[in-house]
Design an enzyme around this catalytic site. Structure first.
Site, PDB file in Angstrom:
ATOM      1  N   LEU A   1      48.448  51.243   9.490  1.00  0.00           N
ATOM      2  CA  LEU A   1      48.070  50.060  10.259  1.00  0.00           C
ATOM      3  C   LEU A   1      48.613  48.764   9.676  1.00  0.00           C
ATOM      4  O   LEU A   1      48.642  47.741  10.368  1.00  0.00           O
ATOM      5  CB  LEU A   1      46.546  49.975  10.386  1.00  0.00           C
TER       6      LEU A   1
ATOM      7  N   TRP B   1      67.061  49.828  13.528  1.00  0.00           N
ATOM      8  CA  TRP B   1      67.844  49.862  14.767  1.00  0.00           C
ATOM      9  C   TRP B   1      69.198  49.207  14.537  1.00  0.00           C
ATOM     10  O   TRP B   1      70.239  49.729  14.945  1.00  0.00           O
ATOM     11  CB  TRP B   1      67.070  49.148  15.864  1.00  0.00           C
TER      12      TRP B   1
ATOM     13  N   ASP C   1      57.698  47.952  15.106  1.00  0.00           N
ATOM     14  CA  ASP C   1      58.397  48.285  13.870  1.00  0.00           C
ATOM     15  C   ASP C   1      59.737  48.945  14.175  1.00  0.00           C
ATOM     16  O   ASP C   1      59.852  49.709  15.142  1.00  0.00           O
ATOM     17  CB  ASP C   1      57.523  49.248  13.041  1.00  0.00           C
ATOM     18  N   GLY C   2      60.733  48.645  13.352  1.00  0.00           N
ATOM     19  CA  GLY C   2      62.001  49.351  13.458  1.00  0.00           C
ATOM     20  C   GLY C   2      63.201  48.502  13.824  1.00  0.00           C
ATOM     21  O   GLY C   2      64.301  49.036  14.002  1.00  0.00           O
ATOM     22  N   ASN C   3      63.029  47.189  13.915  1.00  0.00           N
ATOM     23  CA  ASN C   3      64.174  46.338  14.274  1.00  0.00           C
ATOM     24  C   ASN C   3      65.315  46.460  13.271  1.00  0.00           C
ATOM     25  O   ASN C   3      66.489  46.569  13.647  1.00  0.00           O
ATOM     26  CB  ASN C   3      63.742  44.873  14.351  1.00  0.00           C
TER      27      ASN C   3
ATOM     28  N   ASN D   1      54.964  38.861   5.733  1.00  0.00           N
ATOM     29  CA  ASN D   1      56.380  38.712   6.079  1.00  0.00           C
ATOM     30  C   ASN D   1      57.039  37.496   5.432  1.00  0.00           C
ATOM     31  O   ASN D   1      58.273  37.398   5.399  1.00  0.00           O
ATOM     32  CB  ASN D   1      56.568  38.644   7.595  1.00  0.00           C
TER      33      ASN D   1
ATOM     34  N   SER E   1      53.598  39.065  10.199  1.00  0.00           N
ATOM     35  CA  SER E   1      52.411  39.230   9.367  1.00  0.00           C
ATOM     36  C   SER E   1      52.367  38.180   8.264  1.00  0.00           C
ATOM     37  O   SER E   1      53.383  37.530   7.948  1.00  0.00           O
ATOM     38  CB  SER E   1      52.385  40.627   8.747  1.00  0.00           C
TER      39      SER E   1
END
Length: 224
Positions: A179, A16, A11-13, A59, A56
């Site tokens: 989760l 960033w 997680d976090g793209n 997504n 997921s």
């Protein structure tokens, strides 16, 4: 003590990229490079199986352009890094429903799996179009159709992760602490570690820190 099976919610793209005033796809590109680094680090640090939450079932709700970028990056990852995975002896597998992907994506993924099938090294499972609720329902429906009594062993054999070791550790990057419909059955007694590091910045050192934290914990499995 090294966990046999580690799963990571990458997680976090997007954050960033945003912090660097870059488009989201730049964050996803950096995330692909992190996958390469962490996969190699996991092998070097003795992890038998690594499962990465890449895409997921939820997504698909993202903008069409972003989904297209992600599919392009999946092709890039396989095209650029398959030789490295094969050379490192990695056994590649997919958990999730590939039927929703285009025929070219499915063919590319299935070819990559076949290329690594003879390997005898660590396992790398990529979660694509994966959702734990769907996985559990799929297993339940399959077993109901087959008939007969259902126990834990038989149920787990019907899950996508049947060929993976029991899950020991789940890591989530970016500071979120949930989760997100990932390996809910498998994580029943797994240790959970949440780190603030954004996924593109997660590397072998960060993985080593998480494994060290895992080693400090006392696992009781509800026994005391």
């Amino acid at each position: 003590m090294i966990p046999r099976h580690v799963a990571i919610i990458m997680d976090g793209n997007g954050r960033w990229a945003k912090r660097r005033l870059l488009p989201r796809v730049a964050g996803h590109r950096a995330g692909v490079e992190a996958v390469r680094k962490v996969t190699r680090a996991a092998r070097e640090q003795g992890v038998e199986a690594l499962t990465l939450y890449a895409f997921s079932s939820e997504n698909w709700r993202r903008p069409e352009e972003e989904i297209g970028d992600l599919m392009g990056l999946l092709k890039h990852f396989i095209g650029e890094h398959l030789d490295e995975l094969a050379a490192d002896g990695i056994r590649l597998s997919i958990i999730g429903d590939l039927s929703a992907f285009s025929p070219d994506i499915r063919a590319l993924v299935e070819g990559a799996i076949a290329r690594c099938a003879v390997n005898t090294g660590p396992q790398l499972a990529i979660a694509l179009n994966y959702g734990s609720h769907d996985e559990i329902l799929r297993a339940a429906n399959r077993l109901a159709e087959e008939g007969g009594p259902i126990d834990k062993v038989r149920f787990e054999a019907a899950l996508y992760t049947a060929d993976l070791p029991p899950l020991d550790l789940v890591i989530r990057t970016s500071g979120e602490q949930r989760l997100s419909n990932f390996l809910l059955w498998q994580a029943a007694y797994a240790e959970l570690i949440f780190v603030d590091t954004l996924w593109p910045d997660f590397d072998g050192g960060a993985l080593a820190d998480a494994l060290a934290e895992f080693a400090r914990r006392e696992r009781r499995f509800g026994g005391r």
